[in-house]
Motif scaffolding. Sequence first.
Motif, PDB file in Angstrom:
ATOM      1  N   GLY A 322       0.635  -1.328  -0.097  1.00 55.82           N
ATOM      2  CA  GLY A 322      -0.099   0.003  -0.140  1.00 55.82           C
ATOM      3  C   GLY A 322       0.917   1.344   0.004  1.00 55.82           C
ATOM      4  N   PHE A 323       1.978   1.317  -0.630  1.00 56.75           N
ATOM      5  CA  PHE A 323       2.715   2.431  -0.534  1.00 56.75           C
ATOM      6  C   PHE A 323       3.009   3.013  -1.896  1.00 56.75           C
ATOM      7  CE2 PHE A 323       6.929   4.513  -0.650  1.00 56.75           C
ATOM      8  CZ  PHE A 323       6.731   5.664   0.072  1.00 56.75           C
ATOM      9  N   LYS A 324       2.749   4.176  -2.291  1.00 61.07           N
ATOM     10  CA  LYS A 324       2.873   4.940  -3.525  1.00 61.07           C
ATOM     11  C   LYS A 324       2.788   6.234  -3.462  1.00 61.07           C
ATOM     12  CE  LYS A 324      -2.109   3.789  -4.760  1.00 61.07           C
ATOM     13  NZ  LYS A 324      -3.064   3.298  -5.588  1.00 61.07           N
ATOM     14  N   ASN A 325       2.858   6.890  -4.626  1.00 60.57           N
ATOM     15  CA  ASN A 325       2.549   8.275  -4.907  1.00 60.57           C
ATOM     16  C   ASN A 325       3.715   9.111  -4.132  1.00 60.57           C
ATOM     17  OD1 ASN A 325       0.053   8.289  -6.174  1.00 60.57           O
ATOM     18  ND2 ASN A 325      -0.970   8.205  -4.055  1.00 60.57           N
ATOM     19  N   TYR A 326       4.924   8.367  -4.266  1.00 60.44           N
ATOM     20  CA  TYR A 326       6.133   8.696  -3.558  1.00 60.44           C
ATOM     21  C   TYR A 326       7.280   8.653  -4.832  1.00 60.44           C
ATOM     22  CZ  TYR A 326      10.281   9.512  -0.713  1.00 60.44           C
ATOM     23  OH  TYR A 326      11.348  10.146  -0.084  1.00 60.44           O
ATOM     24  N   ASP A 327       7.783   9.811  -4.899  1.00 61.00           N
ATOM     25  CA  ASP A 327       8.790   9.486  -6.227  1.00 61.00           C
ATOM     26  C   ASP A 327      10.199   8.873  -5.852  1.00 61.00           C
ATOM     27  OD1 ASP A 327      10.199  10.115  -8.308  1.00 61.00           O
ATOM     28  OD2 ASP A 327      10.775  12.100  -8.263  1.00 61.00           O
ATOM     29  N   LEU A 328      10.323   7.667  -5.941  1.00 65.60           N
ATOM     30  CA  LEU A 328      11.343   6.809  -5.699  1.00 65.60           C
ATOM     31  C   LEU A 328      11.152   5.436  -6.606  1.00 65.60           C
ATOM     32  CD1 LEU A 328      13.873   5.988  -3.973  1.00 65.60           C
ATOM     33  CD2 LEU A 328      12.301   4.784  -2.208  1.00 65.60           C
ATOM     34  N   VAL A 329      12.370   4.918  -7.107  1.00 64.51           N
ATOM     35  CA  VAL A 329      12.626   3.838  -7.759  1.00 64.51           C
ATOM     36  C   VAL A 329      13.447   2.836  -6.874  1.00 64.51           C
ATOM     37  CG1 VAL A 329      13.247   2.825 -10.014  1.00 64.51           C
ATOM     38  CG2 VAL A 329      12.114   4.919 -10.015  1.00 64.51           C
ATOM     39  N   VAL A 330      12.928   1.747  -6.717  1.00 66.84           N
ATOM     40  CA  VAL A 330      13.812   0.599  -5.825  1.00 66.84           C
ATOM     41  C   VAL A 330      13.907  -0.488  -6.623  1.00 66.84           C
ATOM     42  CG1 VAL A 330      13.806  -0.733  -3.874  1.00 66.84           C
ATOM     43  CG2 VAL A 330      12.841   1.372  -3.524  1.00 66.84           C
ATOM     44  N   ARG A 331      15.154  -1.062  -6.718  1.00 66.39           N
ATOM     45  CA  ARG A 331      15.680  -2.243  -7.279  1.00 66.39           C
ATOM     46  C   ARG A 331      15.889  -3.253  -6.187  1.00 66.39           C
ATOM     47  NH1 ARG A 331      20.699  -3.611 -11.557  1.00 66.39           N
ATOM     48  NH2 ARG A 331      20.091  -5.691 -11.824  1.00 66.39           N
ATOM     49  N   VAL A 332      15.160  -4.397  -6.428  1.00 65.44           N
ATOM     50  CA  VAL A 332      15.323  -5.330  -5.271  1.00 65.44           C
ATOM     51  C   VAL A 332      15.960  -6.732  -5.852  1.00 65.44           C
ATOM     52  CG1 VAL A 332      14.131  -6.521  -3.626  1.00 65.44           C
ATOM     53  CG2 VAL A 332      13.245  -4.529  -3.867  1.00 65.44           C
ATOM     54  N   ILE A 333      16.912  -7.014  -5.304  1.00 64.11           N
ATOM     55  CA  ILE A 333      17.674  -8.210  -5.651  1.00 64.11           C
ATOM     56  C   ILE A 333      17.973  -9.146  -4.823  1.00 64.11           C
ATOM     57  CG2 ILE A 333      20.011  -9.034  -6.952  1.00 64.11           C
ATOM     58  CD1 ILE A 333      20.343  -6.109  -7.537  1.00 64.11           C
ATOM     59  N   GLU A 334      17.382 -10.492  -5.204  1.00 64.82           N
ATOM     60  CA  GLU A 334      17.567 -11.644  -4.115  1.00 64.82           C
ATOM     61  C   GLU A 334      18.916 -12.392  -4.310  1.00 64.82           C
ATOM     62  OE1 GLU A 334      12.927 -13.276  -3.670  1.00 64.82           O
ATOM     63  OE2 GLU A 334      14.178 -14.117  -5.235  1.00 64.82           O
ATOM     64  N   THR A 335      19.673 -12.579  -3.059  1.00 66.43           N
ATOM     65  CA  THR A 335      21.116 -12.858  -3.041  1.00 66.43           C
ATOM     66  C   THR A 335      21.156 -14.236  -2.184  1.00 66.43           C
ATOM     67  OG1 THR A 335      21.988 -11.507  -1.215  1.00 66.43           O
ATOM     68  CG2 THR A 335      21.582 -10.485  -3.304  1.00 66.43           C
ATOM     69  N   PRO A 362      14.101   3.411 -14.872  1.00 63.28           N
ATOM     70  CA  PRO A 362      13.708   4.642 -15.405  1.00 63.28           C
ATOM     71  C   PRO A 362      14.727   5.834 -15.490  1.00 63.28           C
ATOM     72  CG  PRO A 362      12.051   3.817 -13.953  1.00 63.28           C
ATOM     73  CD  PRO A 362      13.324   3.270 -13.506  1.00 63.28           C
ATOM     74  N   GLY A 363      14.875   6.337 -16.418  1.00 63.30           N
ATOM     75  CA  GLY A 363      15.768   7.509 -16.526  1.00 63.30           C
ATOM     76  C   GLY A 363      15.215   9.064 -15.945  1.00 63.30           C
ATOM     77  N   SER A 364      15.904   9.936 -16.421  1.00 64.35           N
ATOM     78  CA  SER A 364      15.763  11.359 -16.085  1.00 64.35           C
ATOM     79  C   SER A 364      16.063  11.715 -14.560  1.00 64.35           C
ATOM     80  CB  SER A 364      14.078  11.620 -16.133  1.00 64.35           C
ATOM     81  OG  SER A 364      13.681  11.434 -17.341  1.00 64.35           O
ATOM     82  N   GLY A 365      17.045  10.995 -14.059  1.00 59.47           N
ATOM     83  CA  GLY A 365      17.527  11.431 -12.724  1.00 59.47           C
ATOM     84  C   GLY A 365      16.541  11.090 -11.692  1.00 59.47           C
ATOM     85  N   ARG A 366      15.724   9.957 -11.684  1.00 54.40           N
ATOM     86  CA  ARG A 366      14.533   9.791 -10.589  1.00 54.40           C
ATOM     87  C   ARG A 366      15.526   9.265  -9.275  1.00 54.40           C
ATOM     88  NH1 ARG A 366       9.965   7.641 -12.158  1.00 54.40           N
ATOM     89  NH2 ARG A 366       9.653   7.581  -9.854  1.00 54.40           N
ATOM     90  N   PRO A 367      15.133   9.700  -8.414  1.00 58.91           N
ATOM     91  CA  PRO A 367      15.522   9.078  -7.019  1.00 58.91           C
ATOM     92  C   PRO A 367      15.466   7.622  -6.980  1.00 58.91           C
ATOM     93  CG  PRO A 367      14.115  10.981  -6.286  1.00 58.91           C
ATOM     94  CD  PRO A 367      14.115  10.594  -7.823  1.00 58.91           C
ATOM     95  N   TYR A 368      16.666   7.011  -6.718  1.00 57.72           N
ATOM     96  CA  TYR A 368      16.928   5.474  -6.824  1.00 57.72           C
ATOM     97  C   TYR A 368      17.558   4.744  -5.837  1.00 57.72           C
ATOM     98  CZ  TYR A 368      18.727   1.143  -9.082  1.00 57.72           C
ATOM     99  OH  TYR A 368      19.241   0.075  -9.403  1.00 57.72           O
ATOM    100  N   GLU A 369      17.143   3.496  -5.475  1.00 63.56           N
ATOM    101  CA  GLU A 369      17.844   2.981  -4.414  1.00 63.56           C
ATOM    102  C   GLU A 369      17.723   1.507  -4.640  1.00 63.56           C
ATOM    103  OE1 GLU A 369      17.336   2.689   0.734  1.00 63.56           O
ATOM    104  OE2 GLU A 369      16.656   4.143  -0.411  1.00 63.56           O
ATOM    105  N   GLU A 370      19.070   0.708  -4.507  1.00 69.08           N
ATOM    106  CA  GLU A 370      19.237  -0.616  -4.684  1.00 69.08           C
ATOM    107  C   GLU A 370      19.259  -1.231  -3.413  1.00 69.08           C
ATOM    108  OE1 GLU A 370      21.683  -1.889  -8.200  1.00 69.08           O
ATOM    109  OE2 GLU A 370      22.868  -2.982  -6.717  1.00 69.08           O
TER     110      GLU A 370
END
Length: 454
Positions: A322-335, A362-370
């Motif tokens: 239920g989390f949305k409408n927030y400018d953040l792209v997250v990449r999740v990697i199983e290790t 996504p491009g355009s300098g979006r906030p990003y967390e891996e």
Amino acid sequence: MHGGQAQEQRMLFDPWLTGPAFARGWWLLHEPPADALERLCKADLIYISHMHSDHLSYPTLQTLSERHPDVPIYVGDTSRPVFWYLDRSGVKLTNINVVPFGVWQNVDQHLRFMILMDGVHPEMDTCIIVEYKGHKILNTVDCTQPNGGQLPHNVDLMMSDFAGGASGFPMTFSGGKYTEKWKEDFIKNERKKLLNYKAQLVKSLQPKIYCPFAGYFVEAHPSDRYIKETNVKNHAEDLNALITKQDPNITTWTPKPGAVLDLGLALRDPSDRNSITDPPPGIQIYKNSWNFDLYLNELNAAIHEEIFRHEDWIQFYYTWAGFKNYDLVVRVIETDDDFNPLPDGYDYFVDFLDLSFPRERPGSGRPYEEIKNRIGVMRHVVKNGLLWDNLYIGFQNRLSRDPDMYHHRFWNHFQTELPLIGPDWDLFLQQVTERGIHKKTEAPNTTGNGCTLS
């Protein structure tokens, strides 16, 4: 486990006697006394300060529920219930009492207690004042600002946290400024600040006796050796020495397994050596084995759950979250345990601006967390709808950010505000069966390295 006895009333605080906390990240530093579980099961009442698993230990409570399920347990009326996960945990406790903040709870004619909220984290943290025949014990537990800073002076015994290190930051971060030297300097400075803050707080409140209470954990599993070596923590003895230096009139006590503080004797005569009983000769103080396999096997069982054979679990889970409408792209990697991506693990993006799942960043300098997560813990968290504290505070992930900024709304949601009712995976499996969605043919190889699923 800490507790006390007032005549025939035995009250315990936050019993953690077996198993890990925060999934598999924290383990007991001390070996509990041989009779600790027996004493737990004979308790007259138990106070649990908050839902973090070093205070709310379900492995410990499982034993309690089998032998004394109706023991009165008291928690504060936090906005997120302390026992929100109880129904799904398999632990059967029948006498949980949620009490309002700032109201005395009378146990008998001599004993009463009051639970107070934290001024910084009122949704979760609490602390307690216990009074017996006019003598007061203040236990601030993990509160950042207990009771908004309004605390009693001159209590007979004060207890608090002391260690620090209860966060993945900065040990689990990489890239940019996060060199080993930067981490070392940051940790050293933060621990020093915490030590000074606690000493000043104790000095300002002038308790007769002070006891460092919360922080006796160790990152014991071999796969977390880096965290153990990097995450240097304060020692209780160092804090007590600093308090004694600043105010010699305050008596300090470092608790150890088997040691006893007789508060009655200590208050009558602080110089009475009989008021503090050291651990019996030959008692084991520090743990040297933790039964890792038992608890890791329970966590890793989630790896092979049917739901993870369907890629649509990703959308189903994050929609539930239920989390949305927030400018953040997250990449999740199983290790694997060494944070190497698994050949058959999932590697996916979540764009929380519109809750979409793009195939590339996504491009355009979006906030990003891996975020790289150990597969067993991540899938256990997902399957059970658990809070991400198990990953973050438990040191079970590795993170990088671009730009390097803390996304409070994102982490606050996944650490404290996920729905109280877990994902309906039966409904999910019914839906994928009806739609005939493709299954992955193999479970992840948890020892592999290299490629990812796109």
